[in-house]
Design a protein around this motif. Structure first.
Motif, PDB file in Angstrom:
ATOM      1  N   ILE A 173       0.838  -1.196   0.000  1.00  0.00           N
ATOM      2  CA  ILE A 173       0.000   0.000   0.000  1.00  0.00           C
ATOM      3  C   ILE A 173       0.872   1.244   0.000  1.00  0.00           C
ATOM      4  O   ILE A 173       2.009   1.229   0.470  1.00  0.00           O
ATOM      5  CB  ILE A 173      -0.983   0.032   1.190  1.00  0.00           C
ATOM      6  CG1 ILE A 173      -0.238   0.074   2.535  1.00  0.00           C
ATOM      7  CG2 ILE A 173      -1.915  -1.170   1.146  1.00  0.00           C
ATOM      8  CD1 ILE A 173      -1.157   0.261   3.720  1.00  0.00           C
ATOM      9  N   GLY A 174       0.331   2.313  -0.573  1.00  0.00           N
ATOM     10  CA  GLY A 174       1.091   3.543  -0.645  1.00  0.00           C
ATOM     11  C   GLY A 174       0.189   4.736  -0.857  1.00  0.00           C
ATOM     12  O   GLY A 174      -1.040   4.628  -0.879  1.00  0.00           O
ATOM     13  N   VAL A 175       0.816   5.883  -1.006  1.00  0.00           N
ATOM     14  CA  VAL A 175       0.114   7.129  -1.290  1.00  0.00           C
ATOM     15  C   VAL A 175       0.067   7.298  -2.802  1.00  0.00           C
ATOM     16  O   VAL A 175       1.084   7.109  -3.490  1.00  0.00           O
ATOM     17  CB  VAL A 175       0.843   8.328  -0.645  1.00  0.00           C
ATOM     18  CG1 VAL A 175       0.063   9.616  -0.898  1.00  0.00           C
ATOM     19  CG2 VAL A 175       1.037   8.098   0.848  1.00  0.00           C
ATOM     20  N   ASN A 176      -1.083   7.638  -3.326  1.00  0.00           N
ATOM     21  CA  ASN A 176      -1.224   7.820  -4.771  1.00  0.00           C
ATOM     22  C   ASN A 176      -0.525   9.102  -5.194  1.00  0.00           C
ATOM     23  O   ASN A 176      -0.924  10.203  -4.799  1.00  0.00           O
ATOM     24  CB  ASN A 176      -2.703   7.867  -5.156  1.00  0.00           C
ATOM     25  CG  ASN A 176      -2.905   7.842  -6.658  1.00  0.00           C
ATOM     26  OD1 ASN A 176      -2.069   7.339  -7.399  1.00  0.00           O
ATOM     27  ND2 ASN A 176      -4.025   8.383  -7.117  1.00  0.00           N
ATOM     28  N   ALA A 177       0.511   8.963  -5.988  1.00  0.00           N
ATOM     29  CA  ALA A 177       1.294  10.112  -6.441  1.00  0.00           C
ATOM     30  C   ALA A 177       1.933   9.752  -7.771  1.00  0.00           C
ATOM     31  O   ALA A 177       2.111   8.574  -8.087  1.00  0.00           O
ATOM     32  CB  ALA A 177       2.371  10.471  -5.413  1.00  0.00           C
ATOM     33  N   PRO A 178       2.303  10.753  -8.585  1.00  0.00           N
ATOM     34  CA  PRO A 178       2.889  10.468  -9.892  1.00  0.00           C
ATOM     35  C   PRO A 178       4.070   9.510  -9.863  1.00  0.00           C
ATOM     36  O   PRO A 178       4.270   8.742 -10.804  1.00  0.00           O
ATOM     37  CB  PRO A 178       3.289  11.854 -10.397  1.00  0.00           C
ATOM     38  CG  PRO A 178       2.286  12.776  -9.774  1.00  0.00           C
ATOM     39  CD  PRO A 178       2.042  12.207  -8.399  1.00  0.00           C
ATOM     40  N   ALA A 179       4.847   9.530  -8.794  1.00  0.00           N
ATOM     41  CA  ALA A 179       6.011   8.647  -8.728  1.00  0.00           C
ATOM     42  C   ALA A 179       5.637   7.179  -8.819  1.00  0.00           C
ATOM     43  O   ALA A 179       6.455   6.348  -9.216  1.00  0.00           O
ATOM     44  CB  ALA A 179       6.787   8.903  -7.436  1.00  0.00           C
ATOM     45  N   THR A 180       4.397   6.837  -8.470  1.00  0.00           N
ATOM     46  CA  THR A 180       3.994   5.437  -8.444  1.00  0.00           C
ATOM     47  C   THR A 180       3.535   4.919  -9.801  1.00  0.00           C
ATOM     48  O   THR A 180       3.391   3.709  -9.981  1.00  0.00           O
ATOM     49  CB  THR A 180       2.872   5.212  -7.415  1.00  0.00           C
ATOM     50  OG1 THR A 180       1.734   5.996  -7.776  1.00  0.00           O
ATOM     51  CG2 THR A 180       3.323   5.595  -6.021  1.00  0.00           C
ATOM     52  N   TRP A 181       3.264   5.811 -10.754  1.00  0.00           N
ATOM     53  CA  TRP A 181       2.756   5.347 -12.052  1.00  0.00           C
ATOM     54  C   TRP A 181       3.293   6.121 -13.256  1.00  0.00           C
ATOM     55  O   TRP A 181       2.955   5.810 -14.386  1.00  0.00           O
ATOM     56  CB  TRP A 181       1.217   5.391 -12.097  1.00  0.00           C
ATOM     57  CG  TRP A 181       0.572   6.520 -11.340  1.00  0.00           C
ATOM     58  CD1 TRP A 181      -0.056   6.417 -10.130  1.00  0.00           C
ATOM     59  CD2 TRP A 181       0.478   7.902 -11.718  1.00  0.00           C
ATOM     60  NE1 TRP A 181      -0.516   7.652  -9.731  1.00  0.00           N
ATOM     61  CE2 TRP A 181      -0.215   8.580 -10.681  1.00  0.00           C
ATOM     62  CE3 TRP A 181       0.899   8.631 -12.828  1.00  0.00           C
ATOM     63  CZ2 TRP A 181      -0.485   9.941 -10.717  1.00  0.00           C
ATOM     64  CZ3 TRP A 181       0.643  10.003 -12.875  1.00  0.00           C
ATOM     65  CH2 TRP A 181      -0.043  10.632 -11.820  1.00  0.00           C
ATOM     66  N   ARG A 182       4.139   7.100 -13.049  1.00  0.00           N
ATOM     67  CA  ARG A 182       4.571   7.928 -14.194  1.00  0.00           C
ATOM     68  C   ARG A 182       5.354   7.126 -15.234  1.00  0.00           C
ATOM     69  O   ARG A 182       5.365   7.476 -16.406  1.00  0.00           O
ATOM     70  CB  ARG A 182       5.380   9.136 -13.731  1.00  0.00           C
ATOM     71  CG  ARG A 182       6.689   8.861 -13.069  1.00  0.00           C
ATOM     72  CD  ARG A 182       7.582  10.120 -13.106  1.00  0.00           C
ATOM     73  NE  ARG A 182       6.968  11.277 -12.518  1.00  0.00           N
ATOM     74  CZ  ARG A 182       7.222  11.727 -11.281  1.00  0.00           C
ATOM     75  NH1 ARG A 182       8.068  11.065 -10.505  1.00  0.00           N
ATOM     76  NH2 ARG A 182       6.655  12.814 -10.833  1.00  0.00           N
ATOM     77  N   ASP A 183       5.975   6.026 -14.822  1.00  0.00           N
ATOM     78  CA  ASP A 183       6.776   5.252 -15.772  1.00  0.00           C
ATOM     79  C   ASP A 183       5.930   4.544 -16.821  1.00  0.00           C
ATOM     80  O   ASP A 183       6.471   4.091 -17.848  1.00  0.00           O
ATOM     81  CB  ASP A 183       7.618   4.207 -15.035  1.00  0.00           C
ATOM     82  CG  ASP A 183       8.759   4.832 -14.240  1.00  0.00           C
ATOM     83  OD1 ASP A 183       9.046   6.019 -14.467  1.00  0.00           O
ATOM     84  OD2 ASP A 183       9.341   4.143 -13.382  1.00  0.00           O
TER      85      ASP A 183
END
Length: 496
Positions: free
Chosen positions: A219-229
């Protein structure tokens, strides 16, 4: 540079594992407590420079130990302090006992505290690990402090908040600010905990990130770092079909607006083409409102089956304003064949309330192709047993629903949770309160559809759409409407 701990969420149980692993690696556990307490004191002095007295409320565990360290540091800085303890400090064990032993000031019982003008309370009673209801005497103290409007600085989380679920266990402080260590806990983001924690400061007390990674879950915080790739790459060689074709089903002539919002959001969000699939009777109403969105008459399964012969059409939004449950079920069955993807929202979700497993079976497979976007009421229609399981956190409810449905679940709200069948989950925290307006959910469904149409995996498509939705709400400002929300959507390049 992005650090994993910036987006990591650790449950209280996982944080306990991290603390034990840090000690086993050779780090001084008391040294970590010392740095935590010093950080609390520094925050108190910085945020409440005009305080006449700092009142440190110390609990019976390690949170209380942080409080004794903070009290000693505040006293050394020349501040007037008063310390009140819950229980007998002589019964403390381990690092908390060491912290108490190094504090040389007076300690009074918690029940003796009486708020006075100029006080700032440092709440070190219970941290994120609280998982039981508070005793009546502690509830009484918390309520009296809240009623006095004295500022509260919480250590880790306001006492009374369950760090796993964000729930209030009898009563909880309304903190002006909270100081937590290394990373956030679910209770910092899930309601009502998020509303009670105040401004949050995260302090690095020196636990290596490798230990956080080793013991953190999915689990994590939804932020661009988690899906920008996995965001779509736009090149000069692209054309409209490369950017994907999204189809949105319209409701009857008297209920066409919701689907048009989804379609317009999908087009604005980057889909190369968007087609509104409309009953013939609703064509005039839709045609009068559309320009860039294409319009196609669909009056039944035969029409849809013919449309599906176009292999380029792989992504659909079904549900906003749709109305006809029986037809929604038939349409979903046709879409499920092949490798097509479906965003099911609103009436589309309700259509399966009497037989949700039939929906889940349609989209069974190794990679999720179904995205469900329910609010709490719609969630309960598909997952009544999970919804009624009160000990579960919102994260855990979404995770269980995603595993059962073979799809990505976007459990909406001010603390929207996005969960995948493989156990990954993200909690969104960028949505402003004014995003709760008519049509906002329809816009979100179109956003998810656009991201899917451009080739993003389902989980990342949903997560990035939720974040983009919140960011558009922030940019649109208070008083937004669904139409102005669409206008505020920024381009994909702004997400990278």
């Amino acid at each position: 540079m992005h650090s994993h701990k910036d987006t990591l969420l650790l449950t209280p149980e996982e944080m306990g594992q991290v603390d034990r692993a840090a000690a086993a690696s050779g780090l001084s556990s008391y040294g970590l407590m010392e740095r935590a307490g010093q950080a609390v004191a520094a925050c108190a002095l910085r945020r409440f420079a005009g305080a006449l007295r700092f009142v440190i409320l110390c609990g019976p565990g390690n949170n209380g130990g942080d409080g004794y360290v903070a009290a000693r540091a505040l006293q050394a800085a020349g501040a007037e302090i008063a310390v009140h303890a819950l229980g007998d400090p002589a019964a403390l064990r381990g690092d908390a006992a060491t912290a108490f032993g190094q504090f040389t000031g007076l300690v009074a019982p918690l029940a003796d505290y009486r708020p006075r003008t100029g006080d700032v309370v440092v709440d070190a009673l219970f941290g994120a690990g609280l998982a039981r209801d508070l005793a009546a005497d502690v509830v009484s103290i918390i309520e009296s402090i809240n009623e006095s409007a004295i500022p509260v600085l919480a250590v880790d989380l306001p006492s009374g908040i369950d760090g796993r679920t964000g729930a209030v266990r009898g009563a909880a402080f309304q903190a002006a600010a909270s100081v937590t260590f290394m990373c956030r806990k679910p209770g910092h983001l899930l309601l009502p905990g998020r509303m009670l924690a105040g401004a949050l400061e995260i302090f690095d007390i020196g636990i290596p990130e490798r230990i956080l990674r080793a013991h953190g879950g999915e689990i994590g915080v939804n932020a661009p770092a988690t899906w920008r790739d996995v965001l779509p790459i736009e090149t000069g060689a692209g054309h409209k079909y490369v950017r994907g074709h999204l189809a949105v089903f319209s409701g009857p002539a008297t209920a066409t607006g919701a689907a048009r919002l989804s379609a317009m959001a999908g087009l604005r969000a980057g889909a190369g083409l968007v087609t509104l699939l409309s009953p013939t009777a609703a064509l005039p109403a839709n045609a009068a409102q559309l320009t860039a969105v294409m319009l196609k008459p669909i009056d039944g399964e035969g029409d849809l089956a013919a449309l599906l012969e176009d292999a380029r059409l792989k992504t659909f939004v079904l549900g906003p304003g749709f109305g006809d449950g029986e037809r929604a079920r038939r349409y979903a069955g046709l879409i499920a064949s092949g490798e097509r993807r479906l965003v099911l929202d609103a009436d589309g979700i309700t259509a399966f309330r009497d037989g949700p497993q039939a929906l889940f079976d349609l989209f069974e497979g190794p990679a999720p192709r179904l995205v469900l976007t329910p609010h709490d009421g719609e969630f309960a229609r598909l997952f009544p047993d999970i919804a009624k399981n009160s000990p579960l956190s919102k994260i855990e409810r979404a995770e269980k629903a995603a595993a059962r449905s073979n799809g990505v679940v976007v459990l909406k709200g001010a603390d929207t949770v996005i969960a995948a069948p493989d156990g990954r989950a993200l909690v969104n925290d960028n949505a402003p309160p004014w995003l709760a307006t008519a049509g906002s959910g329809d816009v979100l469904a179109g956003l998810v559809g656009a991201h899917l149409a451009q080739g993003m995996p389902a989980f990342e498509a949903a997560a990035s759409a939720v974040w983009r939705h919140g960011e558009a709400g922030r940019l649109a400002g208070e008083g937004l409407t669904a139409e102005t929300l669409i206008d505020a959507l920024t381009g994909l390049d702004q997400l990278k």
